[in-house]
Each structure stands twice: as structure tokens, then as C-alpha cells.
Design a protein around this motif. Sequence first.
Motif, mmCIF file in Angstrom:
data_model
loop_
_atom_site.group_PDB
_atom_site.id
_atom_site.type_symbol
_atom_site.label_atom_id
_atom_site.label_comp_id
_atom_site.label_asym_id
_atom_site.label_seq_id
_atom_site.Cartn_x
_atom_site.Cartn_y
_atom_site.Cartn_z
ATOM 1 N N GLY A 77 0.803 -1.213 0.000
ATOM 2 C CA GLY A 77 0.000 0.000 0.000
ATOM 3 C C GLY A 77 0.832 1.257 0.000
ATOM 4 O O GLY A 77 0.303 2.359 0.137
ATOM 5 N N LYS A 78 2.130 1.122 -0.173
ATOM 6 C CA LYS A 78 3.023 2.277 -0.215
ATOM 7 C C LYS A 78 3.509 2.489 -1.639
ATOM 8 O O LYS A 78 3.876 1.552 -2.336
ATOM 9 N N PHE A 79 3.488 3.735 -2.056
ATOM 10 C CA PHE A 79 4.015 4.134 -3.358
ATOM 11 C C PHE A 79 5.119 5.138 -3.070
ATOM 12 O O PHE A 79 4.868 6.334 -2.946
ATOM 13 N N GLY A 80 6.353 4.612 -2.930
ATOM 14 C CA GLY A 80 7.405 5.469 -2.414
ATOM 15 C C GLY A 80 7.054 5.861 -0.991
ATOM 16 O O GLY A 80 6.727 5.023 -0.157
ATOM 17 N N ARG A 81 7.053 7.151 -0.715
ATOM 18 C CA ARG A 81 6.698 7.614 0.628
ATOM 19 C C ARG A 81 5.197 7.844 0.785
ATOM 20 O O ARG A 81 4.721 8.201 1.872
ATOM 21 N N PHE A 82 4.426 7.663 -0.279
ATOM 22 C CA PHE A 82 3.006 7.970 -0.252
ATOM 23 C C PHE A 82 2.174 6.739 0.087
ATOM 24 O O PHE A 82 2.610 5.605 -0.063
ATOM 25 N N THR A 263 -12.961 6.584 -5.014
ATOM 26 C CA THR A 263 -11.762 7.075 -5.677
ATOM 27 C C THR A 263 -10.532 6.562 -4.961
ATOM 28 O O THR A 263 -10.620 6.016 -3.854
ATOM 29 N N ALA A 264 -9.374 6.737 -5.587
ATOM 30 C CA ALA A 264 -8.157 6.050 -5.144
ATOM 31 C C ALA A 264 -7.443 6.807 -4.028
ATOM 32 O O ALA A 264 -6.266 7.142 -4.129
ATOM 33 N N VAL A 265 -8.181 7.078 -2.951
ATOM 34 C CA VAL A 265 -7.611 7.727 -1.779
ATOM 35 C C VAL A 265 -7.949 6.883 -0.550
ATOM 36 O O VAL A 265 -8.575 5.835 -0.656
ATOM 37 N N GLY A 266 -7.520 7.360 0.623
ATOM 38 C CA GLY A 266 -7.805 6.648 1.856
ATOM 39 C C GLY A 266 -6.699 5.678 2.228
ATOM 40 O O GLY A 266 -5.690 5.533 1.524
ATOM 41 N N PRO A 267 -6.882 4.969 3.349
ATOM 42 C CA PRO A 267 -5.854 4.026 3.821
ATOM 43 C C PRO A 267 -5.825 2.770 2.972
ATOM 44 O O PRO A 267 -6.825 2.383 2.359
ATOM 45 N N HIS A 268 -4.678 2.127 2.912
ATOM 46 C CA HIS A 268 -4.551 0.844 2.222
ATOM 47 C C HIS A 268 -5.523 -0.156 2.833
ATOM 48 O O HIS A 268 -5.683 -0.201 4.056
ATOM 49 N N PRO A 269 -6.252 -0.953 2.050
ATOM 50 C CA PRO A 269 -6.056 -1.205 0.622
ATOM 51 C C PRO A 269 -6.940 -0.383 -0.320
ATOM 52 O O PRO A 269 -7.041 -0.715 -1.502
ATOM 53 N N CYS A 270 -7.602 0.650 0.202
ATOM 54 C CA CYS A 270 -8.606 1.364 -0.612
ATOM 55 C C CYS A 270 -8.056 1.901 -1.935
ATOM 56 O O CYS A 270 -8.652 1.659 -2.997
ATOM 57 N N PRO A 271 -6.914 2.646 -1.945
ATOM 58 C CA PRO A 271 -6.427 3.144 -3.234
ATOM 59 C C PRO A 271 -6.090 2.039 -4.231
ATOM 60 O O PRO A 271 -6.356 2.170 -5.434
ATOM 61 N N TYR A 379 -11.719 18.146 -4.273
ATOM 62 C CA TYR A 379 -11.190 17.373 -3.151
ATOM 63 C C TYR A 379 -9.789 17.905 -2.872
ATOM 64 O O TYR A 379 -9.017 18.146 -3.813
ATOM 65 N N PRO A 380 -9.423 18.108 -1.598
ATOM 66 C CA PRO A 380 -8.134 18.740 -1.293
ATOM 67 C C PRO A 380 -6.935 17.812 -1.385
ATOM 68 O O PRO A 380 -5.797 18.256 -1.242
ATOM 69 N N GLY A 381 -7.168 16.513 -1.621
ATOM 70 C CA GLY A 381 -6.075 15.559 -1.742
ATOM 71 C C GLY A 381 -6.075 14.903 -3.107
ATOM 72 O O GLY A 381 -6.828 15.277 -4.000
ATOM 73 N N VAL A 382 -5.223 13.894 -3.238
ATOM 74 C CA VAL A 382 -5.126 13.178 -4.505
ATOM 75 C C VAL A 382 -4.575 11.788 -4.214
ATOM 76 O O VAL A 382 -3.992 11.550 -3.150
ATOM 77 N N SER A 383 -4.753 10.877 -5.124
ATOM 78 C CA SER A 383 -4.300 9.501 -4.957
ATOM 79 C C SER A 383 -2.824 9.423 -4.562
ATOM 80 O O SER A 383 -1.982 10.117 -5.136
ATOM 81 N N PRO A 384 -2.479 8.578 -3.585
ATOM 82 C CA PRO A 384 -1.061 8.360 -3.252
ATOM 83 C C PRO A 384 -0.249 7.867 -4.442
ATOM 84 O O PRO A 384 0.898 8.267 -4.623
ATOM 85 N N GLU A 385 -0.849 7.011 -5.251
ATOM 86 C CA GLU A 385 -0.126 6.482 -6.412
ATOM 87 C C GLU A 385 0.146 7.586 -7.433
ATOM 88 O O GLU A 385 1.240 7.680 -7.994
ATOM 89 N N LEU A 386 -0.842 8.443 -7.679
ATOM 90 C CA LEU A 386 -0.612 9.569 -8.581
ATOM 91 C C LEU A 386 0.406 10.539 -8.006
ATOM 92 O O LEU A 386 1.197 11.135 -8.748
ATOM 93 N N SER A 387 0.389 10.719 -6.688
ATOM 94 C CA SER A 387 1.390 11.576 -6.043
ATOM 95 C C SER A 387 2.790 11.062 -6.341
ATOM 96 O O SER A 387 3.705 11.828 -6.668
ATOM 97 N N PHE A 388 2.950 9.745 -6.229
ATOM 98 C CA PHE A 388 4.249 9.129 -6.518
ATOM 99 C C PHE A 388 4.624 9.266 -7.988
ATOM 100 O O PHE A 388 5.756 9.606 -8.341
ATOM 101 N N LEU A 389 3.674 9.000 -8.870
ATOM 102 C CA LEU A 389 3.949 9.082 -10.308
ATOM 103 C C LEU A 389 4.279 10.500 -10.734
ATOM 104 O O LEU A 389 5.092 10.712 -11.636
ATOM 105 N N LYS A 390 3.683 11.476 -10.074
ATOM 106 C CA LYS A 390 4.017 12.874 -10.367
ATOM 107 C C LYS A 390 5.405 13.210 -9.838
ATOM 108 O O LYS A 390 6.226 13.817 -10.519
#
Length: 478
Positions: A77-82, A263-271, A379-390
Motif C-alpha cells: 500500500g506504499k508508493f514510495g513515501r506515499f 476514488t483512489a484515496v484513503g488508507p490501504h487497501p482502498c487506493p 477534493y483537497p487531496g489526490v491519490s497516493p499512487e498519482l502523487s508518486f507518479l508525479k
Amino acid sequence: MACNLQTSFLPALKFPAEATLDKRRGNGLVVCSVASAADSIMTASTPTGSAAVVVRPRPLSRREVETNERKMTGTTGKFGRFGGKFVPETLMTCLSKLEAEFNLVLHDAEFQEELATALRDYVGRETPLYFAQRLTDHYKNESGCGPQIYLKREDLNHGGAHKINNAIAQAMIAKRMGRTSIVAATGAGQHGVATAAACAKLSLKCTIVMGTLDMERQASNVLLMKLLGAEVKSVDGNFKNATSEAIREWVGNLETNYFLIGTAVGPHPCPSMVREFQSIIGKETRRQAMERWGRKPDVLVACVGSGSNALGLFHEFIADKDVRMIGVEAAGFGLESGKHSATLAKGEVGVYHGAMSYLLQDEEGQIVGPHSIGVGMEYPGVSPELSFLKETGRVESYSVTDQEAVDAYQLLCRLEGIFPALEASHALAFLDKLCPTLPDGAKVVVNCSGRGDKDAPTVFRLTQGSSLGDNKRHPVSP
């Protein structure tokens, strides 16, 4: 450990005291301790707003990037540090059960066959990869050269959006786990409609939480949810407020309730769950592209609110370095106006709703209210995976304004006879900037993630008194 949680949740995430890091190390992590089960996966309310846990970003070394790319293939459930699970201990058991069930159904032939049948016969998949001939002609230069534009028609799914791909799969998981009541939050209403439809099909009780502002703007979807048998609960505010309230509803009885996140946010395993069930978009796109022109697309474009439709298209192509992936956020009234939802462009790293990602926040870590004419992008956040890919540069991020999105909505209506959702219109609007930079014949796939019938009153209100068919800009007022 019991899963029932009777304490009322503050809208807050807090950390164990031992997790506190010294700012002098350069992390800039602002944390506090978890005192009780009342400390939730949401962000703490204060007199001035909602405080997020702030982590100032730092550049990653090449070695870290390579290591993090390997981590993305894991199940942590970790994408780098996200990503991660920033939740009270009381919720860990419930999330672990959900993760175990998710991993089980991924390899369960009976579940996969049932899901494939539902996607084909109920949802209406596969969706077309539509060649937009007139839109392509519109973006040709004076020499008649330009890219070829294709639309992945997720708007043709049952319910009018990509949301049903995930909703039907998670509702099936909920039923397997013995849950009888589904709770969901929605902004634009498309996830609410999809969840209500899935619950009706599977005979599950359904509660949809929606902000009062969104209910006014998306009245037609509110009606559809009620017709599908859902109870629609209103809360003051918009999607982020609805999400917090839906989480409270969920934890009121974790033994019977299931929080169906859209949507792909929230705690693992949700995203990871949402991305997995939406990844059918990209899988179909790859197969269709090979059939249509014998190779992969050159460029993929998707709007980015919190991330589900973008990851649905992108994930299949992450390893294909020759395929550009472009996420388009909502610049609202402009990036410098403070009224936008461009989290990847203007956010900082922090923790919100149970996971680490980029967030819109001020210097004190107070959540900054997002704005977009596309309700589903607020929404004030964004997917952890997209955060990592960005952060690693795999996904390019850009933004377009409300006005540009409205113009793109009208353009597609006029040229192709297709009503795109205002959310998807952000991706379409970026073609104005993208197409002049591409070589002749480049294949561009835009994810038309939703149908725009719901937004027609908004567009009409903004353009009334003017001809909808002209090329003039109709001002969107702050």
C-alpha cells in the motif's frame, strides 16, 4: 479485536508521539499523538479549518526513485513515501480483513467470472475507443497536420461514468464479507448513482452522503440515487465534508457497514482496490489500440480530481516509458486565485483521510478548500499512487480553468454530438495546449470519464443569452 467503534469521530488524523520527527532533519513533519479511538483517519477540526499533517517535499535521488518503482509492484500500500495506513488501531483489524478479502478475490476464479459477467451484461463493457474525426480536424494546423484524437467512452457505462466499474466490484466484495449496509460519499453524484445501482442489483442497503452544495448543483443525480433506493444524507459543504461524514457513518457499526470508497484515496487497501477495478479502462485501451492501429497510444490524457479515472487509464501503461501520461487538474479561477483544485500543482505532502499524498494546505497545515466547476474534482487531496507518479516524473500534471472546461464542454457537444462531464472536459480542454506540440498522426487517447447531462444546467446558466454554438468565451464568474 472488536471492530465496533462507538466513539464519535473528530475529523482528525493523529500520530503516535514516538513518530514525531525533528524539523531540523529537513522533513518538516508536524505530528501529534493518538490518544484514543476518537482519533480518526480524518483531519483535525480547528477554529480556523482542518489541519493536515504536513511533510515538506524534498527531491528524490535516482536510487530512491528506482527503489520506489520496485515498491509499487508490492502489496504494502506504499508508493514510495506515499500511501500507507494512518488510522487508529481500532480500524487496523477491519482494514486487514478487507485487504485479505481483496487479495483473495483477485485470484478467485468464481469471483472473477461473476465480475466479468456483471461488467459485460450489467455495466455494458467494453466501452468504445471512439475516433473523434471532427475534433481531430479542429486541431489540425494550417498545413493540415495534427494528432489523431480518440475518446475512451466511459460515459457510455451504465450510470453514465467510470464509477460503476469499481462500485459493482466492491459491492460484491461487501456481500462476500457478510456486510449488509453500504455507505458511500459522492461529489458529482456519479459514484453515488453507481453505488446505489450496485446495491439495488445485489440487495444491499445503501446510504449516500453528499454535501449540500453538491446536491444543489447535481440535483438530477440526487433524484436518481433516491429512485434506485438509496438514502441520501446531506451534510454542510462539499465532497470532502461528505467523505468525513461517510467515514463516521461507517465506523458506527463496522460489523455490518461497508465503506465503498469511489476514488483512489484513503488508507490501504482502498487506493489499490479502486485502481485495480478501474484498470480495466487501460487494459481495454491497449487492446483496442493494437486492433485499431497496431501499436500503443502515444499520449494518454485524463482529468485528475482525486485519481480514479486517471489511474484507470494510466496504470496499464506505467511500464511503457514511450507512452506519455498527462493528468489535468482544475485550475478553477486560476492557480494564483486560491480558488482551484490543483493538488499536484500547488499541494504539499501531508496526511489526510488515512493516507499520505499531496494536499492543498496552508503554512500551518490547515486544509485549503478546493474549488472547481467540475464538482467531482473538488477534493483537497489526490491519490497516493498519482502523487508518486508525479513526484518521479512518470505522470505529467497540468491544469485548466473553469472557463476552459466550459469551452471544451461546448466544443465536444458541437463537433461530436457528445456531452462530456465537466470533469472530463478539463482533460479535453488541455488539447488546446497539447495538440500544437505533437507530431502529425500522433495517437492521443482522452478518457471521457463521464456523461455531461448532469452538468447541462450549469453550462446553460453560464451561457444563457449567448449562442451555445459560437466560438466566443462565455465568462465564468468567481
